[in-house]
Design an enzyme around this catalytic site. Structure first.
Site, PDB file in Angstrom:
ATOM      1  N   GLU A   1       0.855  -1.241  -0.116  1.00 14.82           N
ATOM      2  CA  GLU A   1      -0.124   0.117  -0.111  1.00 14.82           C
ATOM      3  C   GLU A   1       0.875   1.159   0.102  1.00 14.82           C
ATOM      4  OE1 GLU A   1      -1.920   0.822   3.902  1.00 14.82           O
ATOM      5  OE2 GLU A   1      -3.801   1.367   2.604  1.00 14.82           O
TER       6      GLU A   1
ATOM      7  N   HIS B   1       2.630   4.588   0.871  1.00 17.25           N
ATOM      8  CA  HIS B   1       2.529   5.387   2.095  1.00 17.25           C
ATOM      9  C   HIS B   1       3.281   6.923   2.054  1.00 17.25           C
ATOM     10  CE1 HIS B   1       1.741   1.477   4.246  1.00 17.25           C
ATOM     11  NE2 HIS B   1       1.409   2.220   5.271  1.00 17.25           N
TER      12      HIS B   1
ATOM     13  N   ASP C   1       3.731  -1.748   6.363  1.00 15.23           N
ATOM     14  CA  ASP C   1       2.631  -2.737   6.828  1.00 15.23           C
ATOM     15  C   ASP C   1       3.037  -4.032   7.082  1.00 15.23           C
ATOM     16  OD1 ASP C   1       1.090  -0.313   6.893  1.00 15.23           O
ATOM     17  OD2 ASP C   1      -0.544  -1.183   5.719  1.00 15.23           O
TER      18      ASP C   1
ATOM     19  N   HIS D   1      -1.990  -3.546   9.103  1.00 13.57           N
ATOM     20  CA  HIS D   1      -2.782  -2.823   8.000  1.00 13.57           C
ATOM     21  C   HIS D   1      -4.373  -2.758   8.751  1.00 13.57           C
ATOM     22  CE1 HIS D   1      -4.162  -1.372   4.168  1.00 13.57           C
ATOM     23  NE2 HIS D   1      -4.846  -2.721   3.985  1.00 13.57           N
TER      24      HIS D   1
ATOM     25  N   GLU E   1      -7.316  -2.228   7.657  1.00 16.17           N
ATOM     26  CA  GLU E   1      -8.352  -2.692   6.871  1.00 16.17           C
ATOM     27  C   GLU E   1      -8.347  -4.355   6.903  1.00 16.17           C
ATOM     28  OE1 GLU E   1      -6.484  -0.245   6.249  1.00 16.17           O
ATOM     29  OE2 GLU E   1      -7.349   1.216   4.987  1.00 16.17           O
TER      30      GLU E   1
ATOM     31  N   HIS F   1      -1.961   7.269   8.998  1.00 13.31           N
ATOM     32  CA  HIS F   1      -1.383   6.521   7.666  1.00 13.31           C
ATOM     33  C   HIS F   1      -0.477   7.294   7.017  1.00 13.31           C
ATOM     34  CE1 HIS F   1      -1.350   4.085   4.076  1.00 13.31           C
ATOM     35  NE2 HIS F   1      -1.361   5.312   3.194  1.00 13.31           N
TER      36      HIS F   1
ATOM     37  N   GLU G   1       4.318   5.576  11.672  1.00 11.87           N
ATOM     38  CA  GLU G   1       4.649   4.574  10.713  1.00 11.87           C
ATOM     39  C   GLU G   1       6.107   5.176  10.248  1.00 11.87           C
ATOM     40  OE1 GLU G   1       1.369   2.067   8.714  1.00 11.87           O
ATOM     41  OE2 GLU G   1       1.493   4.250   8.052  1.00 11.87           O
TER      42      GLU G   1
HETATM   43 ZN   LIG Z   1       0.407   1.689   7.461  1.00  7.18          ZN
END
Ligand SMILES: [Zn+2]
Length: 255
Positions: free
Chosen positions: A32, A34, A43, A118, A120, A175, A180
Site C-alpha cells: 500500500e 505510504h 505494513d 494494516h 483494513e 496513515h 509509521e
Molecule cells: Zn501503514
C-alpha cells in the site's frame, strides 16, 4: 537474533520447536502506498520486526508475513485508487488466514498470533481465524488457540504524549504519518526520504463513507497526516513499547 524465522529453519528443527510448544506469530500486512517519502511495505516490515523481537522474547517462531491485504479504505489508508496499492478481496484474505492456520495446526502448532500491520485487514483476519477454528473442531482439534492484535493498540498514552506533545491527530489519520515513518526511520532508514515529506494538516472526513470514493478527499501526498515530525528516536521508543506490551500480553494469554 536467535532463530525465529520459520522459513529459514530446516524441517526437523522446526518440528522440534513446534513439538516443544512454541507459539507461531504471523505478521499480516499490505502492499500500500505510504506517501511520496516512504516505500510501500511498512505494513509488512513493521509487524514483522515486532514479531521477530517478541518471538525472541517468548520463545516463539515467526511465519513469513502475508504481504498483501484488504483494500485500502480512504479514511484509514488513503484509498484503493492510489498507484501501487495492490489489494486482495476480503474473501481472499480470509482464505489465506484460514489455510495458513490449518497448516500450522497440522504441524502440531497449538498457539498462533496474528500481528496485524494494516487496519483494513482486521475483520478478515477475525473471519479467517473463526473459519480455521471451526474446521479444526470438525477434525477433533479443540486446543488450538489464536490471538489477534494490531501493534498500535499497545502504544500507551505516555508514549503518545512524549511523541506528539499534545498534538495527536488520532490513529485513524496516522496513515503514512509520524507513527509509521518514525518506526521505518529506526528500522529501515534506507526506505525513507524525509526531504520528500509533504507538510499538510491531518485529513478531515465526514462521518460516513462514499462509493465510488471522491479521490480529492485524500491529500495529494497519499498520507492522511504529515510525517514532518517523524524521528528515528520516536520509532525506537514505539518499538520498545510495542514489543514489551505484546510479549507481556502473550505470556498472560497463553499461560
Ligand atoms: Zn501503514
Amino acid at each position: 537474533m536467535n532463530q525465529v524465522r520459520i522459513a529459514e529453519l530446516a524441517w526437523p528443527a522446526y518440528a522440534e520447536r513446534v513439538g516443544s510448544g512454541a507459539p507461531v506469530l504471523i505478521p499480516v500486512g499490505a502492499l500500500e502506498q505510504h506517501g511520496p517519502h516512504m516505500s510501500m511495505n511498512p505494513d509488512v516490515l513493521l509487524p514483522t520486526a515486532i514479531a521477530e523481537r517478541v518471538a525472541a522474547d517468548i520463545g516463539g517462531l515467526v511465519a513469513p508475513a502475508i504481504a498483501y491485504g484488504y483494500k485500502s479504505q480512504q479514511k484509514s489508508g488513503g484509498g484503493n485508487h492510489m498507484p501501487g496499492t495492490t489489494s486482495l478481496d476480503g474473501s481472499t484474505v480470509t482464505s489465506i488466514i484460514r489455510d495458513v492456520l490449518r497448516e500450522l495446526a497440522r504441524h502440531g502448532v497449538r498457539k498462533a498470533v496474528l500481528i496485524n500491520g494494516h487496519y483494513e485487514n482486521s475483520a478478515f483476519i477475525t473471519e479467517g481465524v473463526d473459519l480455521a477454528l471451526r474446521e479444526l473442531r470438525w477434525d477433533g482439534i479443540v486446543d488450538f488457540r489464536c490471538i489477534i492484535l494490531s501493534y498500535w493498540d499497545f502504544i500507551d498514552q505516555a508514549t503518545i504524549d512524549a511523541i506528539y506533545q499534545g498534538d495527536f491527530p488520532g490513529w485513524a489519520v496516522e496513515h503514512g504519518g509520524v507513527l509509521e515513518t518514525s518506526l521505518m526511520l529506526h528500522l529501515h532508514p534506507d526506505l525513507v526520504d524525509m526531504s520528500l515529506v509533504h507538510d499538510h494538516p491531518p485529513a478531515v472526513f465526514p462521518p460516513y463513507d462514499v462509493f465510488p470514493i471522491k479521490p480529492e478527499w485524500t491529500p495529494a501526498s497519499g498520507c492522511l497526516s504529515s510525517a514532518k515530525r517523524a524521528r528515528a528516536e520516536h520509532g525506537e521508543l514505539i518499538l520498545r513499547v510495542c514489543v514489551q506490551g505484546i510479549s507481556g500480553a502473550l505470556r498472560t494469554a497463553f499461560d
